[in-house]
Design an enzyme around this catalytic site. Structure first.
Site, PDB file in Angstrom:
ATOM      1  N   LYS A  13      29.704 -32.742-129.648  1.00 38.38           N
ATOM      2  CA  LYS A  13      29.152 -32.290-128.662  1.00 38.38           C
ATOM      3  C   LYS A  13      29.032 -33.298-127.516  1.00 38.38           C
ATOM      4  CE  LYS A  13      25.201 -32.198-131.262  1.00 38.38           C
ATOM      5  NZ  LYS A  13      25.750 -32.720-132.530  1.00 38.38           N
ATOM      6  N   ARG A  88      17.069 -27.738-131.885  1.00 39.60           N
ATOM      7  CA  ARG A  88      17.387 -28.135-133.263  1.00 39.60           C
ATOM      8  C   ARG A  88      16.467 -27.675-134.322  1.00 39.60           C
ATOM      9  NH1 ARG A  88      19.654 -33.271-131.728  1.00 39.60           N
ATOM     10  NH2 ARG A  88      20.876 -33.944-133.675  1.00 39.60           N
ATOM     11  N   ARG A 127      32.636 -44.065-135.066  1.00 40.08           N
ATOM     12  CA  ARG A 127      32.190 -43.966-133.550  1.00 40.08           C
ATOM     13  C   ARG A 127      31.551 -45.110-133.063  1.00 40.08           C
ATOM     14  NH1 ARG A 127      27.689 -39.470-132.105  1.00 40.08           N
ATOM     15  NH2 ARG A 127      26.847 -40.346-133.736  1.00 40.08           N
ATOM     16  N   ARG A 159      25.805 -47.091-133.233  1.00 42.18           N
ATOM     17  CA  ARG A 159      24.411 -46.228-133.492  1.00 42.18           C
ATOM     18  C   ARG A 159      23.907 -46.758-134.613  1.00 42.18           C
ATOM     19  NH1 ARG A 159      24.238 -40.247-131.165  1.00 42.18           N
ATOM     20  NH2 ARG A 159      23.179 -40.074-133.179  1.00 42.18           N
ATOM     21  N   ARG A 170      21.315 -36.851-142.102  1.00 39.08           N
ATOM     22  CA  ARG A 170      21.226 -36.087-140.945  1.00 39.08           C
ATOM     23  C   ARG A 170      21.901 -34.781-141.223  1.00 39.08           C
ATOM     24  NH1 ARG A 170      24.322 -40.127-137.280  1.00 39.08           N
ATOM     25  NH2 ARG A 170      24.592 -38.349-135.897  1.00 39.08           N
TER      26      ARG A 170
END
Ligand code: AP5
Ligand code: MG
Length: 214
Positions: A13, A88, A127, A159, A170
């Site tokens: 996203k 969400r 990431r 992160r 998640r």
């Protein structure tokens, strides 16, 4: 154009939002980035959000609804916006409808980026992020200089919620609380499914094909 980007954690996203925002000159509104900025600045919101985010849980709806209401009232949203990570939950989507109706606006499209769980795990664990919002991957999308952002030359970081336990949670939270939005927006005739397993530029080309028809 008023756009929502939907999809599981790691679907791409943020990566696509950077491209869409630049190409169509739309403000990129990432609730995750807003919350992380509040954590960095140690605001009351940041202090409340941190414990949820580090475990991979959703931050309570009332906080998010307040954030998005204030953000959508800012001048740069007058010609359109690109939401990344909001809504969400169904209550967040209902609140968005109310906010838009009050200001005589409507949603144009919901782009739902589909990627399977195995690929999401690989993407999230590799990431690397920049404070300017750019997102990289050590293998799939490396920066030109290792550990340094191509755009603003800052040092990249990992992160907190990209650790194995938080990633697993998640994905569970996404399926339970966010996936019902697919049916919600399908019923409104707004949903477009994008194949997020392709290469970054190919996905963006597919997105442009959808957006250029609006
Ligand atoms: P948020 O920051 O929104 O995180 P997320 O939805 O979990 O999604 P990510 O940002 O992890 O993934 P992405 O889809 O942006 O993927 P990216 O482009 O980086 O939210 C974080 C937390 O904040 C939530 O868990 C929650 O606690 C809280 N929160 C936020 N909004 C909330 C809300 N509305 N309500 C309640 N709580 C909220 O890409 C991932 C990696 O893959 C990168 O390394 C990238 O380089 C790579 N990549 C991207 N595309 C490709 C591709 N096509 N091929 C190969 N690699 C790719
Ligand atoms: Mg993101």
């Amino acid at each position: 154009m008023n756009i929502i980007l939907l999809g599981p954690p790691g679907a791409g996203k943020g990566t696509q939002a950077m491209k869409i925002s630049k190409h169509y000159e739309l403000p990129h509104i990432s609730t995750g980035d807003i919350l992380r900025e509040n954590i960095t600045n140690n605001t009351n919101l940041g202090i409340r959000a941190k414990s949820y985010m580090s475990k991979g849980e959703l931050v309570p709806d009332e906080l998010l609804i307040t954030i998005i209401k204030e953000r959508l009232l800012q001048n740069d949203c007058s010609k359109g916006f690109l939401l990344d990570g909001y809504p969400r939950t169904i209550p967040q989507a209902d609140a968005l409808n109310m906010i838009l109706t009050e200001s005589n606006k409507k949603l144009d499209v919901v782009l739902d980026i589909h990627v399977d769980d195995g690929e999401l795990l690989k993407r999230l664990s590799g990431r690397r992020m920049c404070s300017c919002g750019a997102s990289y991957h050590v293998i799939f999308n490396p920066p030109m200089v290792e550990g340094i952002c191509n755009v603003c030359k800052s040092k990249l970081y990992q992160r907190d919620d990209d650790k194995a336990e938080a990633i697993k949670n998640r994905l569970v939270v996404y399926k339970k609380q966010t996936q019902p939005l697919i049916e919600y927006y399908t019923n409104k005739g707004l949903l477009h499914i994008m194949d997020g397993s392709k290469e970054i530029q190919q996905i963006f080309d597919d997105i442009k094909t959808v957006l250029d028809k609006i």
